[in-house]
Every structure is written in C-alpha cells, then in structure tokens.
Motif scaffolding. Sequence first.
Motif, PDB file in Angstrom:
ATOM      1  N   LEU A  83       0.961  -1.218   0.156  1.00  0.00           N
ATOM      2  CA  LEU A  83       0.058  -0.061   0.017  1.00  0.00           C
ATOM      3  C   LEU A  83       1.006   1.327  -0.013  1.00  0.00           C
ATOM      4  O   LEU A  83       0.520   2.373  -0.611  1.00  0.00           O
ATOM      5  CB  LEU A  83      -1.061  -0.036   1.194  1.00  0.00           C
ATOM      6  CG  LEU A  83      -1.840   1.292   1.665  1.00  0.00           C
ATOM      7  CD1 LEU A  83      -2.593   1.630   0.329  1.00  0.00           C
ATOM      8  CD2 LEU A  83      -2.480   0.992   2.529  1.00  0.00           C
ATOM      9  N   MET A  84       1.922   1.348   0.516  1.00  0.00           N
ATOM     10  CA  MET A  84       2.716   2.444   0.953  1.00  0.00           C
ATOM     11  C   MET A  84       3.563   3.180  -0.498  1.00  0.00           C
ATOM     12  O   MET A  84       3.743   4.032  -0.673  1.00  0.00           O
ATOM     13  CB  MET A  84       4.000   2.270   1.976  1.00  0.00           C
ATOM     14  CG  MET A  84       3.477   1.890   3.049  1.00  0.00           C
ATOM     15  SD  MET A  84       2.416   3.442   3.924  1.00  0.00           S
ATOM     16  CE  MET A  84       3.563   4.730   3.975  1.00  0.00           C
ATOM     17  N   LYS A  85       3.509   1.927  -1.434  1.00  0.00           N
ATOM     18  CA  LYS A  85       4.152   2.354  -2.619  1.00  0.00           C
ATOM     19  C   LYS A  85       2.811   3.130  -3.577  1.00  0.00           C
ATOM     20  O   LYS A  85       3.408   3.919  -4.475  1.00  0.00           O
ATOM     21  CB  LYS A  85       4.167   0.827  -3.623  1.00  0.00           C
ATOM     22  CG  LYS A  85       5.192   0.065  -2.999  1.00  0.00           C
ATOM     23  CD  LYS A  85       5.337  -1.320  -3.535  1.00  0.00           C
ATOM     24  CE  LYS A  85       6.249  -2.423  -3.093  1.00  0.00           C
ATOM     25  NZ  LYS A  85       6.467  -3.451  -3.776  1.00  0.00           N
ATOM     26  N   ALA A  86       1.828   3.109  -3.061  1.00  0.00           N
ATOM     27  CA  ALA A  86       0.799   4.023  -3.921  1.00  0.00           C
ATOM     28  C   ALA A  86       0.581   5.290  -3.077  1.00  0.00           C
ATOM     29  O   ALA A  86      -0.327   6.271  -3.286  1.00  0.00           O
ATOM     30  CB  ALA A  86      -0.616   3.271  -3.918  1.00  0.00           C
ATOM     31  N   LEU A  87       1.295   5.569  -1.919  1.00  0.00           N
ATOM     32  CA  LEU A  87       1.130   7.019  -1.462  1.00  0.00           C
ATOM     33  C   LEU A  87       2.331   7.894  -1.671  1.00  0.00           C
ATOM     34  O   LEU A  87       3.364   7.342  -1.969  1.00  0.00           O
ATOM     35  CB  LEU A  87       1.410   6.470   0.345  1.00  0.00           C
ATOM     36  CG  LEU A  87      -0.240   6.447   1.024  1.00  0.00           C
ATOM     37  CD1 LEU A  87      -0.943   5.481   0.404  1.00  0.00           C
ATOM     38  CD2 LEU A  87      -0.004   6.358   2.453  1.00  0.00           C
ATOM     39  N   PRO A  88       2.221   9.284  -1.216  1.00  0.00           N
ATOM     40  CA  PRO A  88       0.933   9.758  -1.071  1.00  0.00           C
ATOM     41  C   PRO A  88       0.051   9.797  -2.056  1.00  0.00           C
ATOM     42  O   PRO A  88       0.332   9.693  -3.187  1.00  0.00           O
ATOM     43  CB  PRO A  88       1.505  11.107  -0.710  1.00  0.00           C
ATOM     44  CG  PRO A  88       2.605  11.401  -1.594  1.00  0.00           C
ATOM     45  CD  PRO A  88       3.235   9.975  -1.452  1.00  0.00           C
ATOM     46  N   ILE A 120      -5.495   2.471  -5.848  1.00  0.00           N
ATOM     47  CA  ILE A 120      -4.598   1.615  -5.273  1.00  0.00           C
ATOM     48  C   ILE A 120      -4.821   0.303  -6.137  1.00  0.00           C
ATOM     49  O   ILE A 120      -3.783  -0.395  -6.420  1.00  0.00           O
ATOM     50  CB  ILE A 120      -5.139   1.244  -3.641  1.00  0.00           C
ATOM     51  CG1 ILE A 120      -4.843   2.317  -2.813  1.00  0.00           C
ATOM     52  CG2 ILE A 120      -4.583  -0.400  -3.335  1.00  0.00           C
ATOM     53  CD1 ILE A 120      -5.701   2.040  -1.451  1.00  0.00           C
ATOM     54  N   GLY A 121      -5.992   0.077  -6.661  1.00  0.00           N
ATOM     55  CA  GLY A 121      -6.334  -1.198  -7.532  1.00  0.00           C
ATOM     56  C   GLY A 121      -5.545  -1.233  -8.711  1.00  0.00           C
ATOM     57  O   GLY A 121      -4.977  -2.273  -9.090  1.00  0.00           O
ATOM     58  N   LEU A 122      -5.417  -0.102  -9.223  1.00  0.00           N
ATOM     59  CA  LEU A 122      -4.514   0.001 -10.584  1.00  0.00           C
ATOM     60  C   LEU A 122      -3.170  -0.059 -10.527  1.00  0.00           C
ATOM     61  O   LEU A 122      -2.366  -0.658 -11.236  1.00  0.00           O
ATOM     62  CB  LEU A 122      -5.009   1.305 -11.315  1.00  0.00           C
ATOM     63  CG  LEU A 122      -6.393   1.635 -11.895  1.00  0.00           C
ATOM     64  CD1 LEU A 122      -6.839   2.986 -12.106  1.00  0.00           C
ATOM     65  CD2 LEU A 122      -6.733   0.710 -12.858  1.00  0.00           C
ATOM     66  N   ASN A 123      -2.758   0.550  -9.190  1.00  0.00           N
ATOM     67  CA  ASN A 123      -1.399   0.258  -9.077  1.00  0.00           C
ATOM     68  C   ASN A 123      -0.844  -1.030  -8.941  1.00  0.00           C
ATOM     69  O   ASN A 123       0.199  -1.415  -9.276  1.00  0.00           O
ATOM     70  CB  ASN A 123      -0.737   1.127  -7.742  1.00  0.00           C
ATOM     71  CG  ASN A 123      -0.626   2.476  -8.189  1.00  0.00           C
ATOM     72  OD1 ASN A 123       0.526   2.855  -8.343  1.00  0.00           O
ATOM     73  ND2 ASN A 123      -1.324   3.470  -8.005  1.00  0.00           N
ATOM     74  N   MET A 124      -1.681  -1.894  -8.258  1.00  0.00           N
ATOM     75  CA  MET A 124      -1.557  -3.347  -7.879  1.00  0.00           C
ATOM     76  C   MET A 124      -1.632  -4.236  -9.363  1.00  0.00           C
ATOM     77  O   MET A 124      -0.791  -4.924  -9.228  1.00  0.00           O
ATOM     78  CB  MET A 124      -2.583  -3.799  -6.964  1.00  0.00           C
ATOM     79  CG  MET A 124      -2.545  -3.167  -5.502  1.00  0.00           C
ATOM     80  SD  MET A 124      -0.876  -3.503  -4.683  1.00  0.00           S
ATOM     81  CE  MET A 124      -1.339  -5.358  -4.374  1.00  0.00           C
ATOM     82  N   GLU A 125      -2.516  -3.638 -10.117  1.00  0.00           N
ATOM     83  CA  GLU A 125      -2.795  -4.188 -11.355  1.00  0.00           C
ATOM     84  C   GLU A 125      -1.130  -3.848 -12.115  1.00  0.00           C
ATOM     85  O   GLU A 125      -0.936  -4.782 -13.044  1.00  0.00           O
ATOM     86  CB  GLU A 125      -3.893  -3.735 -12.261  1.00  0.00           C
ATOM     87  CG  GLU A 125      -5.251  -4.184 -11.568  1.00  0.00           C
ATOM     88  CD  GLU A 125      -5.654  -5.398 -12.214  1.00  0.00           C
ATOM     89  OE1 GLU A 125      -4.900  -6.218 -12.912  1.00  0.00           O
ATOM     90  OE2 GLU A 125      -6.778  -6.030 -11.526  1.00  0.00           O
ATOM     91  N   LEU A 126      -0.977  -2.694 -12.321  1.00  0.00           N
ATOM     92  CA  LEU A 126       0.284  -2.253 -12.883  1.00  0.00           C
ATOM     93  C   LEU A 126       1.472  -3.232 -12.456  1.00  0.00           C
ATOM     94  O   LEU A 126       2.322  -3.505 -13.240  1.00  0.00           O
ATOM     95  CB  LEU A 126       0.610  -0.862 -12.866  1.00  0.00           C
ATOM     96  CG  LEU A 126       1.763  -0.131 -13.635  1.00  0.00           C
ATOM     97  CD1 LEU A 126       1.602  -0.455 -15.102  1.00  0.00           C
ATOM     98  CD2 LEU A 126       1.891   1.283 -13.090  1.00  0.00           C
ATOM     99  N   LEU A 127       1.668  -3.311 -11.139  1.00  0.00           N
ATOM    100  CA  LEU A 127       2.755  -4.030 -10.719  1.00  0.00           C
ATOM    101  C   LEU A 127       2.614  -5.631 -10.540  1.00  0.00           C
ATOM    102  O   LEU A 127       3.473  -6.368 -10.167  1.00  0.00           O
ATOM    103  CB  LEU A 127       3.088  -3.651  -9.237  1.00  0.00           C
ATOM    104  CG  LEU A 127       3.494  -1.933  -9.198  1.00  0.00           C
ATOM    105  CD1 LEU A 127       3.488  -1.621  -7.689  1.00  0.00           C
ATOM    106  CD2 LEU A 127       4.609  -1.724  -9.791  1.00  0.00           C
ATOM    107  N   ASN A 128       1.518  -5.910 -11.439  1.00  0.00           N
ATOM    108  CA  ASN A 128       1.293  -7.507 -11.370  1.00  0.00           C
ATOM    109  C   ASN A 128       1.297  -8.283 -10.082  1.00  0.00           C
ATOM    110  O   ASN A 128       1.769  -9.475  -9.903  1.00  0.00           O
ATOM    111  CB  ASN A 128       2.082  -8.173 -12.630  1.00  0.00           C
ATOM    112  CG  ASN A 128       1.805  -9.470 -12.659  1.00  0.00           C
ATOM    113  OD1 ASN A 128       0.426  -9.713 -13.166  1.00  0.00           O
ATOM    114  ND2 ASN A 128       2.563 -10.373 -13.125  1.00  0.00           N
TER     115      ASN A 128
END
Length: 241
Positions: A158-163, A175-183
Amino acid sequence: MRLSVLIASYNGENYIKEQISSIISQINFEDEIIVSDDGSTDSTIEIIRNFKDSRIKIIQGPRKGLIKNFENAINNSNGDVIIFSDQDDIWGSERINSLIKAFNNNADLVISKSIAVDSNLNPLKGILADPTFQRGLIRNLYKNTYIGATMAIKKSELMKALPFPNSIIMHDQWIGLNMELLNKNIQYEPSGILYHRRLESNVTYNKKQSLFKKINDRLVMGLLILRVMIKSLTKVDNSSE
C-alpha cells in the motif's frame, strides 16, 4: 500478522456502532481499529468511546475530504495488513478468517464479496448494486470494480501508492490500478462477505455524471498510472546498467 482496520468517519452516528461491533468481535488483541474522524458534529465520537476498548484508536482527521482522511489513517496505522472499512457497513462473521487465509496464501491484495444493501439491509439491484469484481488494468480504468470497503492489502504494498495524488477521484481505484500495474497477487474471497450500505449521504453513492466528467476522470487517472509505469520502467533500466 497484525491487522489495522481503518475507518474514515464523519457524522456516522446512525450506523457506526453496528459496524464496529461486527468488526471488533473478529479481531485479536494485538490488532487495531483506527478511526480518523474528520470533524464530526454529531455523537459519532461519543459512540466510539463508549466501546471502551483499547484496540480502538481515535485520531483527528485533516479535514480535507475522504481520500486524505484515509491517508491520515494509513499513516497512523501499525499493522502488517490494512483493511479499509466504511462507517456504515456490516461485516459477515467470516470476513477476517477469509482474509487471513488469503494472506497466508501469499496474497498482496484481497477483495471480499460485497452485497449492496439499503439502510435496512435489504439487498439492492441494478445500478445501485456493487459491480462484480474483475481483474484488469484497462477494465478497471474504464469501469472501476475496486471498492474500498471490500479491500485488504499488505501495508508494504500500500505504501507504494502513497501519497495519494491530489487529482485522483477515489483512493480505492488508485490502489487497485497500481496493484494491477505491478502485477501483484490479487485474490477474491467470496466467503468473506460484507454488507455495503448504499445511502444518499455516502460520498461514494452513485450519482449521474456528465459524459465530460466521466471522460476527464478516466484521462486523469490514466495519465497518473502512465506516470507510475514510466517511473517503474526507468528504475528497471537504471538497475540493469
């Protein structure tokens, strides 16, 4: 595995007791519920304090809206896993057990099954019902199915998507799109049911938007995700040199 349940509260006196009761019966003594209150003027704080439970921690919100209020809660949490919660939902009795099972199975992000209900917990259908969760970066950029109240995530991820960027529409989609992007390992847990109240007072209540706003919102989010993608590729190139 220590859990932090985050609630961004604001004038939630009608339902917050019911919600916290459904959560606190499932968490362990080392877990916590962080309530970041954004200046409630009703009896929300009094209701929370009446639980008299040391696992519940009330902090002052920044009064800059829902997204920054959740960010404030994240920054004040101590858990290994962050679980987002709305102030007016109810968790099914197997929610926590299902999340622990998924994280023990190497999940990075877990989505629980959500049943959209009205104020009296009657199931809703049609446009008011929660969208069925589906994987896919483009799919969720076009029509988001990452609903914050259904999400639990490793804090390290989660901290990878902050701030949170100031221009995003909602933090859950970001958050969801960041997780998708990072697979990352995203798991859906249908046994961990929550009852998601859809009220006119909710920030996330479905309201009609103009076509221009819909297009603009997607463009803004798309450009932000593109920026993350470029940054990620740059790091890979630099590390290979």
